[in-house]
Scaffold this motif. Structure first.
Motif, short mmCIF file in Angstrom:
data_model
loop_
_atom_site.label_atom_id
_atom_site.label_comp_id
_atom_site.label_asym_id
_atom_site.label_seq_id
_atom_site.Cartn_x
_atom_site.Cartn_y
_atom_site.Cartn_z
N THR A 53 3.13 -6.23 2.39
CA THR A 53 2.17 -5.65 3.33
C THR A 53 2.09 -6.49 4.61
N HIS A 86 -7.90 -2.35 1.07
CA HIS A 86 -7.11 -1.47 0.21
C HIS A 86 -7.92 -1.09 -1.03
N VAL A 105 -6.39 3.10 1.75
CA VAL A 105 -6.70 2.11 2.79
C VAL A 105 -7.91 2.61 3.56
N LEU A 137 -2.53 1.61 8.31
CA LEU A 137 -2.49 0.17 8.53
C LEU A 137 -1.76 -0.17 9.82
N SER A 143 -10.80 -3.93 7.45
CA SER A 143 -10.10 -2.92 6.67
C SER A 143 -9.74 -3.49 5.30
N ASP A 179 -7.38 -7.33 0.44
CA ASP A 179 -6.61 -6.75 -0.67
C ASP A 179 -6.44 -7.78 -1.77
N VAL A 187 0.84 -1.19 0.00
CA VAL A 187 0.00 0.00 0.00
C VAL A 187 0.88 1.25 0.00
N GLY A 229 -1.29 4.93 3.37
CA GLY A 229 -2.00 3.72 3.75
C GLY A 229 -1.24 2.89 4.76
N PHE A 277 -7.72 -7.73 6.81
CA PHE A 277 -7.28 -6.75 5.81
C PHE A 277 -7.52 -7.34 4.43
#
Length: 212
Positions: A83, A183, A209, A59, A181, A157, A51, A55, A155
């Motif tokens: 990440t 991206h 993010v 994060l 959360s 993504d 990210v 972001g 998370f």
């Protein structure tokens, strides 16, 4: 404009050796001569594998916040593991990151086995320490089979269209994730914006993010 043909042969050879080293080690096959052109790798930039800086800042805050809860941090969409490494730098000692990817897509044209092996190399130290578990699986199959504790944080993504992001958020809610959360809340991915807004919108944004 940069093209694969502009990559100097020594650099191309070194990059090819590093990318294929894990697979050669597993198969015992000798190294094959490096191709002159490596599709997609001429524009490789590690910064594109994680990210954006704004972001990353958010994060890290969310990972620190998640340390108040039991359960793992689950990342959906590993790519190269950069990440996951960012999260591992600030997680609490009791937390483990589970990073889930099928390795069926990458922007450099790497074969799935090579892609997975390269991510494993990036995450090798963290995996050996027990800080990260690397799970090669279709995310929707993983959702169906998950029987662990409620995640401290999820998370998201992976795929960035409306339908898949909706599945991701719905599973995170059903699993009881304390922090949800992801991206790519940005104009490039209108499906992400649409579905996140349908779930109440982001309470915070850092770059692209988002956190519900």
């Amino acid at each position: 404009m940069s093209t694969t043909a502009n990559v100097p042969r020594p650099i191309a050879n070194k990059l090819w050796r590093e990318v294929t080293r894990p697979v050669r080690r597993l198969t015992g096959r000798p190294s094959e001569p490096a191709p002159i052109a490596l599709p997609g790798l001429h524009s490789f930039d590690p910064a594109d594998c994680t990210v954006e800086p704004e972001g990353v800042e958010l994060l890290r805050e969310l990972v620190r916040e998640s340390s108040r809860y039991e359960g793992p941090i689950i990342e959906v969409g590993t790519l190269l593991g950069i990440t996951a490494t960012e999260m591992a730098l600030v997680k609490a000692p009791h937390q483990q990151i589970k990073t889930v990817d099928l390795y069926c897509w990458n922007p450099w044209g790497l074969a799935p086995d090579v892609h997975a092996a390269l991510a494993g190399q990036v995450l090798y130290y963290l995996i050996e320490k027990g800080d990260v578990e690397m799970i090669r699986a279709d995310k929707n199959e993983y959702y169906r089979s998950y029987n662990g504790p409620a995640p401290a944080m999820v998370f998201l993504d992976a795929m960035h269209d409306y339908e898949e992001t909706k599945k991701d958020i719905e599973w995170a809610k059903e699993a009881g994730a304390k922090i949800i959360s992801g991206h790519d809340y940005c104009d490039k991915f209108p499906g992400v914006i649409q579905v996140v807004d349908e779930f109440g919108g982001p309470r915070r944004l850092g770059g692209s993010v988002w956190v519900l």
